[in-house]
Design a protein around this motif. Sequence first.
Motif, short mmCIF file in Angstrom:
data_model
loop_
_atom_site.label_atom_id
_atom_site.label_comp_id
_atom_site.label_asym_id
_atom_site.label_seq_id
_atom_site.Cartn_x
_atom_site.Cartn_y
_atom_site.Cartn_z
N LYS A 192 15.95 -17.41 -29.20
CA LYS A 192 16.23 -18.52 -30.08
C LYS A 192 17.18 -18.32 -31.25
N TRP A 193 17.28 -17.09 -31.36
CA TRP A 193 18.10 -16.68 -32.73
C TRP A 193 19.47 -16.00 -32.24
N SER A 194 20.10 -16.34 -31.14
CA SER A 194 21.29 -15.81 -30.62
C SER A 194 22.07 -16.40 -31.58
N ASP A 195 22.33 -17.80 -31.82
CA ASP A 195 23.12 -18.32 -32.78
C ASP A 195 23.34 -17.76 -34.25
N GLU A 196 22.18 -17.34 -34.75
CA GLU A 196 22.06 -16.30 -35.84
C GLU A 196 22.68 -15.33 -35.70
N PHE A 197 22.52 -14.41 -34.56
CA PHE A 197 23.20 -13.17 -34.27
C PHE A 197 24.68 -13.24 -34.65
N MET A 198 25.09 -14.20 -33.78
CA MET A 198 26.76 -14.49 -33.55
C MET A 198 27.29 -14.95 -35.03
N GLU A 199 26.35 -15.73 -35.86
CA GLU A 199 27.08 -15.72 -37.20
C GLU A 199 27.01 -14.59 -37.64
N GLU A 200 26.02 -13.70 -37.77
CA GLU A 200 25.94 -12.48 -38.46
C GLU A 200 27.19 -11.67 -38.00
N LEU A 201 27.57 -11.49 -36.52
CA LEU A 201 28.84 -10.79 -36.18
C LEU A 201 29.97 -11.43 -36.48
N GLY A 202 30.21 -12.71 -36.80
CA GLY A 202 31.30 -13.36 -37.18
C GLY A 202 31.71 -13.10 -38.69
N ASP A 203 30.29 -12.84 -39.47
CA ASP A 203 30.70 -12.43 -40.98
C ASP A 203 31.46 -10.78 -40.85
N LEU A 204 31.47 -10.03 -39.84
CA LEU A 204 32.23 -9.00 -39.81
C LEU A 204 33.81 -9.35 -39.85
N LEU A 248 13.41 -6.82 -30.97
CA LEU A 248 14.88 -6.86 -30.88
C LEU A 248 15.32 -7.44 -31.91
N GLU A 249 14.84 -8.77 -32.57
CA GLU A 249 15.17 -9.58 -33.74
C GLU A 249 15.08 -8.84 -35.00
N THR A 250 13.87 -8.20 -34.87
CA THR A 250 13.96 -7.55 -36.46
C THR A 250 14.26 -6.11 -36.59
N GLU A 251 14.47 -5.43 -35.45
CA GLU A 251 14.73 -3.92 -35.62
C GLU A 251 16.05 -3.61 -34.76
N LEU A 252 16.16 -3.99 -33.71
CA LEU A 252 17.39 -3.49 -32.88
C LEU A 252 18.70 -3.95 -33.02
N TYR A 253 18.62 -5.50 -33.21
CA TYR A 253 19.88 -5.99 -33.51
C TYR A 253 20.47 -5.86 -35.00
N PRO A 254 19.48 -5.92 -36.17
CA PRO A 254 20.15 -5.57 -37.30
C PRO A 254 20.56 -4.05 -37.50
N MET A 255 19.94 -2.93 -36.67
CA MET A 255 20.66 -1.68 -36.51
C MET A 255 21.53 -1.76 -36.09
N PHE A 256 22.26 -2.64 -34.85
CA PHE A 256 23.37 -2.67 -34.37
C PHE A 256 24.36 -3.09 -35.28
#
Length: 184
Positions: free
Chosen positions: A44-56, A4-12
């Motif tokens: 554990k990495w959901s905050d990092e994902f939200m930050e990347e989403l915020g970068d949009l 999820l962390e290395t493949e799917l969410y970066p693809m999203f």
Amino acid sequence: DDVLETELYPMFLKLCRDPVAEVRSSAAVQLPQILWRLKTLNVKWSDEFMEELGDLATDRVYVSRLSYVWMSECLVSEEEEERFDADSFGKDFLPHLVKLAGDPVPNIRHRCASLFSKLATKPSFAPRHEVDACLSALRSDKQVDVLRVMGKDIELGVTSARHNGVPNGAQRDAEVRLREEEKS
């Protein structure tokens, strides 16, 4: 979890930046499901994902910012309202959306007008004073399409320039010719 962390969410996130609007739109409607999955799995990495989403939301490319607003609007839809945490929306999405309501690109303000109109009916998602401030600014926007979303009755065929009293090209040309004739 690693996949999820290395493949799917970066693809999203890559799909959210795709040059094709239909691809971005299809990705955007998946965000509620993705956020629900992150919360359910308690990664554990959901905050990092939200930050990347915020970068949009702060991307220099306007289609990324537009995608961010569209994704945010998907979160407050009737179908997703029950599943998504309104407090999280206020913390993670609203600060970016308030800034985007004043974006220089009219299409983004147009989408924000639609979103903030929906937020006005959902007080649990955002503080009323912030929603009202954005709605007020959008109601005084100079773009006709934004004003129409805000409920202003403007005739079809009326352009933003005409609505704001800006002369059209033919009028400007006539004024230039008149000034040239006065000089000679």
